[in-house]
Design a protein around this motif. Structure first.
Motif, PDB file in Angstrom:
ATOM      1  N   ARG A 240       1.767 -11.954  -5.884  1.00 10.57           N
ATOM      2  CA  ARG A 240       1.901 -11.423  -4.384  1.00 10.57           C
ATOM      3  C   ARG A 240       1.373  -9.992  -4.081  1.00 10.57           C
ATOM      4  O   ARG A 240       1.539  -9.214  -2.890  1.00 10.57           O
ATOM      5  N   VAL A 241       0.620  -9.404  -4.924  1.00  8.76           N
ATOM      6  CA  VAL A 241       0.020  -7.915  -4.416  1.00  8.76           C
ATOM      7  C   VAL A 241      -1.336  -7.953  -4.106  1.00  8.76           C
ATOM      8  O   VAL A 241      -1.945  -8.667  -4.801  1.00  8.76           O
ATOM      9  N   PHE A 242      -1.426  -7.522  -2.790  1.00 13.91           N
ATOM     10  CA  PHE A 242      -3.148  -7.767  -2.122  1.00 13.91           C
ATOM     11  C   PHE A 242      -3.348  -6.353  -1.753  1.00 13.91           C
ATOM     12  O   PHE A 242      -2.649  -5.609  -1.164  1.00 13.91           O
ATOM     13  N   SER A 243      -4.862  -6.156  -1.967  1.00 11.70           N
ATOM     14  CA  SER A 243      -5.493  -5.079  -1.389  1.00 11.70           C
ATOM     15  C   SER A 243      -6.064  -5.708  -0.068  1.00 11.70           C
ATOM     16  O   SER A 243      -6.688  -6.858  -0.075  1.00 11.70           O
ATOM     17  N   THR A 244      -5.975  -4.928   1.015  1.00 14.00           N
ATOM     18  CA  THR A 244      -6.845  -5.363   2.245  1.00 14.00           C
ATOM     19  C   THR A 244      -7.746  -4.000   2.746  1.00 14.00           C
ATOM     20  O   THR A 244      -7.200  -2.875   2.675  1.00 14.00           O
ATOM     21  N   PHE A 245      -8.927  -4.182   3.072  1.00  8.66           N
ATOM     22  CA  PHE A 245      -9.982  -3.323   3.433  1.00  8.66           C
ATOM     23  C   PHE A 245     -10.518  -3.543   4.650  1.00  8.66           C
ATOM     24  O   PHE A 245     -10.970  -4.554   5.033  1.00  8.66           O
TER      25      PHE A 245
END
Ligand SMILES: [Zn+2]
Length: 302
Positions: A240-245
């Motif tokens: 459930r760990v996400f990066s968003t750019f």
């Protein structure tokens, strides 16, 4: 991000952002000393041979992502709520922008042995900026785009809804781009007396076309053009760990692609509602918005 500001307002904004960066890096340097803190506490009533080893890495502040290790098979809880562990006993917890400062982490073994530790989070001071006398159309989006914004939000939530067993999140994150930090997590604008959504990203400013790299391994779950955030890329790092750019000029990967740490995934831009070319990097644990700065040391080299 979403509004056009006068030069004076921008200047004020930039100086308050700079103040904020100084405050944050002071926090970071103190906390970094305690990063990789090992919490080998003896549970009450147990002899030293029976102690439970728990490691918790990260900065104990609001907005932080902490990565931990408990004995394989142990049950982990945060304030009594179960925390997911992987097959190696690794786990992750996150504290939102205004998280309560007192937190209790507990680990229980199969045989009933328990370990418990109270954690006191450092309170964060966020930069709050009041701007009055704005034309109303700059405060609320035009009616014709509200349906699109709604759909964008649904798509983003879907792209961050997975819970995979990737363990990329337990490796050391690298800066996704070179540049200067011009915006920090948690800051908020109050426009004509209306508090707007806080800024949850870490802004790295550089020229349009500057490469953007995957900070750790991941799987692409969104590569799309959204109203506010322009070309938007989401990477799943597991558990459930996400990066968003946000605001990217180009995205060079597609949904479903697996990317390696350091692999180029696109370029910095100013797409969507943006005042200039920068990469807005966000970290989520499910729907909890966290501060990327809390898992990084130093600053992106320029
Ligand atoms: Zn931003």
């Amino acid at each position: 991000m979403a509004f056009t500001l006068s030069k004076d307002t921008l200047r004020n904004q930039i100086s308050s952002i700079l103040n904020c960066v100084v405050v944050l890096s002071a926090v970071a340097s103190i906390s970094f000393v305690s990063a990789a803190l090992e919490l080998n506490e003896q549970a009450t009533g147990l002899s030293s041979q029976e102690q439970i080893d728990v490691v918790l890495n990260g900065k104990f502040t609001q907005g932080a992502l902490l990565r931990g290790q408990a004995p394989v098979g142990a049950k982990v809880t945060l304030n009594g709520e179960p925390v997911q562990t992987n097959k190696d006993g690794k786990f992750v917890v996150g504290f939102e922008r205004e998280a309560q400062l007192q937190q209790t982490l507990a680990v229980e073994l199969d045989n009933g042995k328990k370990w418990q530790r109270d954690i006191t989070l450092e309170k964060r001071e966020y930069n709050i900026q009041r701007i009055d006398g704005l034309e109303q159309k700059m405060v609320t989006p035009p009616a014709e785009v509200t349906a699109r914004i709604k759909q964008d939000n649904i798509n983003v939530a879907n792209a961050r809804s997975g819970n995979t067993d990737l363990d990329a999140l337990f490796t050391r994150f690298e800066w996704p781009a070179k540049g200067a930090i011009t915006g920090v997590y948690g800051s908020q604008r109050i426009l004509n007396g209306v508090p707007k959504w806080p800024h949850y990203g870490l802004d790295i400013a550089n020229e349009t076309g500057t490469p953007v790299y995957a900070p750790v391994d991941g799987v692409v779950t969104m590569a799309d053009d959204l109203y506010y955030s322009g070309n938007t890329l989401i990477l799943d790092h597991g558990m459930r760990v996400f990066s968003t750019f946000l605001h990217m000029d180009t995205i060079t990967v597609e949904v479903g692609d697996t990317v390696k740490q350091g692999e180029q995934i696109g370029t910095i831009g100013s797409t969507g509602r943006s005042t200039g070319p920068h990469l807005d990097w966000r970290i989520n644990l499910g729907n909890i918005r966290l501060d990327p700065h809390t898992i990084m040391s130093g600053s992106p080299e320029q």
